[in-house]
Design an enzyme around this catalytic site. Structure first.
Site, PDB file in Angstrom:
ATOM      1  N   HIS A 134       0.824  -1.215   0.000  1.00 55.30           N
ATOM      2  CA  HIS A 134       0.000   0.000   0.000  1.00 55.30           C
ATOM      3  C   HIS A 134       0.856   1.261   0.000  1.00 55.30           C
ATOM      4  CE1 HIS A 134      -3.780  -2.066   0.474  1.00 55.30           C
ATOM      5  NE2 HIS A 134      -3.318  -2.744   1.506  1.00 55.30           N
ATOM      6  N   GLU A 145      -2.921  -6.133  11.363  1.00 61.35           N
ATOM      7  CA  GLU A 145      -3.805  -6.376  10.217  1.00 61.35           C
ATOM      8  C   GLU A 145      -3.322  -5.478   9.080  1.00 61.35           C
ATOM      9  OE1 GLU A 145      -7.815  -4.957  10.869  1.00 61.35           O
ATOM     10  OE2 GLU A 145      -7.109  -3.357  12.165  1.00 61.35           O
ATOM     11  N   CYS A 163      -6.484 -25.791 -12.855  1.00 56.95           N
ATOM     12  CA  CYS A 163      -7.094 -27.041 -12.355  1.00 56.95           C
ATOM     13  C   CYS A 163      -6.921 -27.182 -10.846  1.00 56.95           C
ATOM     14  CB  CYS A 163      -6.551 -28.256 -13.103  1.00 56.95           C
ATOM     15  SG  CYS A 163      -5.129 -29.023 -12.331  1.00 56.95           S
TER      16      CYS A 163
END
Ligand SMILES: Cc1cc2nc3c(=O)[nH]c(=O)nc-3n(C[C@H](O)[C@H](O)[C@H](O)COP(=O)(O)OP(=O)(O)OC[C@H]3O[C@@H](n4cnc5c(N)ncnc54)[C@H](O)[C@@H]3O)c2cc1C
Length: 474
Positions: free
Chosen positions: A58, A345, A445
């Site tokens: 960020h 966080e 997959c």
């Protein structure tokens, strides 16, 4: 009581948790003459928040000025360029945009820009519809303006975390996996740390246990915190959309976080998410029909043709949201030599290098540790077989016939790369571990075609590793 002392192992520093914070701190601490161990409760490192996030470095405009989140976001962001070179981890400064869908939202973009400037962020500007269209032609035509952040990037959080761990191990840190810490107490000026693999006596403890950091802090300190787990769900889209978006594209943030993002990954897939749901169970990384519906409807605001039929996977991560709404970092005031990285966080991935640097500095100063003269900062990631020189390929074919065979057809990963992922220091022990190191099984997959072969290689390699270890200790 007696039980606490059986199999006591003396160490200088014990790190609880092998996420990006624990592994980065381990590498920083390996620059000092200290005996450091890291304990991770799961089978592999990078098993918590660090494996399930948006993978964005960020810019730093979003965090409130004056908070630790803001300070460490901006400092951490500036460290990635050098670190990714040292650790041989791909990083792309792809920029980010925050979109405004109506004129009345534009002042909020300007407020974010001003906030970023107060945080010390450079390269922020407001751009109009034409510039948005030029940069990102697939963004919703309802967009009227955007905040452009030039100092935003993307990287693989797995590769970065694992490279830190491998380099720390190369410099002497000992990693224990399947090693759950369940009790910490102070006795005779040391920390006695009880775990599923034995009891350790440490001069200093680093609490990097992600969503469980409050548990350990509250065992040793009267200054209590609470982690309020907050889940984020995602869709991951196929690589055929690799060129759809250049930037990571946000909507305006809310009190719950940064909102739904559409972001390319360094590997060519596209992430859509996350939600922000307060939940009770810290380990609840299930996705839900309701949550994924929200991701889809919110993602469509940015990308109107969002092709859900090309989602190859959905997943969720749980944020370690602290009741103080900020990071809690450093030595606990009433628990000497006990250091917290609590409530880390978002923007914790971005902040990790700066948090690790400061924690290692504080610990080494408190322990009067000297610098290691032979610290080796450079690390080599596992090269792709495809990207190797012909000479190197021929050598592998001659020395290890059959290792050039492609096991994962979707991602083009050979047997040799999978073996390397297992043989490395802090090597893979599970299919998920292989996925995160060399991407075998990460393609469209999702390991449906190669899981059996990967398992066979794991079995072969680990049987010989354990046989070798058993022989050494005979
Ligand atoms: C949905 C979501 C999106 C995010 N997006 C971004 C983003 O784009 N950019 C950004 O900068 N940040 C982002 N973040 C934040 C970032 O991912 C975290 O801040 C960072 O990963 C925290 O790392 P950590 O090492 O503190 O925690 P974790 O990665 O959770 O590591 C903690 C480790 O401790 C271990 N552990 C726990 N208890 C014990 C025990 N008793 N004994 C031993 N080991 C234990 C766990 O198994 C785990 O491996 C996001 C987070 C989430 C959840």
């Amino acid at each position: 009581m007696k039980d606490w002392y059986c199999k006591m192992i003396d160490v200088d520093v014990l790190i609880v948790g092998g996420g990006i914070i624990g592994c980065s701190a381990a590498r920083e601490l390996s620059k000092f003459n200290l005996n450091v161990v890291l304990m991770e409760k799961e089978t592999d490192i990078c098993s918590g928040q660090s494996k399930a996030n948006t993978a964005i470095i960020h810019g730093g405009y979003d965090a409130k000025p004056g908070t630790l989140k803001a300070r460490y976001n901006v400092r951490g962001n500036r460290m990635f360029g050098r670190l990714c070179k040292e650790l041989d981890v791909p990083l792309r400064w792809n920029t980010s945009l925050v979109l405004a869908f109506s004129e009345k939202d534009v002042p909020q973009l300007e407020a974010l820009r001003q906030q970023g400037i107060r945080n010390g962020v450079t390269g922020l500007s407001i751009i109009g519809r034409d510039e948005i269209n030029r940069r990102e032609p697939h963004v919703s035509k309802k967009t009227v303006a955007a905040l452009l952040s030039k100092q935003s990037g993307i990287l693989s959080p797995f590769k970065f975390t694992i490279a830190n761990a491998e380099n720390a191990a190369e410099n002497g840190v000992v990693f224990h996996r399947n090693a759950e810490v369940f009790g910490i107490k102070r006795e005779e000026s040391k920390w006695i740390v009880k775990s599923t693999i034995g009891t350790f006596r440490a001069k200093a403890v680093l609490n990097c246990a992600g969503v469980y950091t409050d548990t350990f802090n509250n065992q040793v300190s009267a200054v209590r915190y609470e982690i309020l787990p907050r889940r984020g769900q995602y869709y991951l889209l196929d690589k055929k959309y690799a060129k759809q978006f250049h930037a990571s594209i946000f909507q305006l943030p809310t009190h719950m976080g940064k909102g739904t993002v559409i972001s390319p990954t360094v590997d060519g897939t596209v992430l859509v998410g996350p939600t922000a749901e307060d939940i009770m169970n810290r380990d609840d990384t299930r996705t839900t029909v309701e949550g994924l519906k929200k991701v889809f409807s919110s993602g469509k605001k940015i990308w109107e043709e969002l092709p859900l039929q090309d989602a190859i996977k959905s997943f969720a991560g749980v944020r370690a949201h602290c009741n103080q709404n900020d990071f809690i970092l450093g030595e606990a005031p009433d628990a000497p030599f006990f250091f917290n990285a609590l409530g880390v966080e978002s923007p914790g991935l971005t902040a990790a290098p700066a948090i690790a640097l400061d924690l290692a500095r504080q610990v080494s100063e408190r322990l009067h540790a000297t610098c290691k003269m032979d610290f080796q900062p450079f690390h080599h990631s596992i090269p792709t077989f495809e990207g190797m020189r012909e000479k190197q390929k021929r050598r592998i074919c001659t020395e290890h016939p059959g290792d050039e065979v492609i096991v994962c057809q979707c991602e083009g990963v050979t047997r040799w790369e999978i073996r390397e992922a297992i043989r490395r220091p802090v090597g893979a022990r599970t299919i998920d571990g292989i996925k995160r190191r060399v991407r075998a099984g990460m393609g469209s997959c999702q390991a449906r075609l190669c899981a059996i072969q990967i398992n066979e290689i794991l079995e072969e390699e680990l049987t010989s590793t354990f046989a070798h270890t058993a022989l050494k200790f005979k």
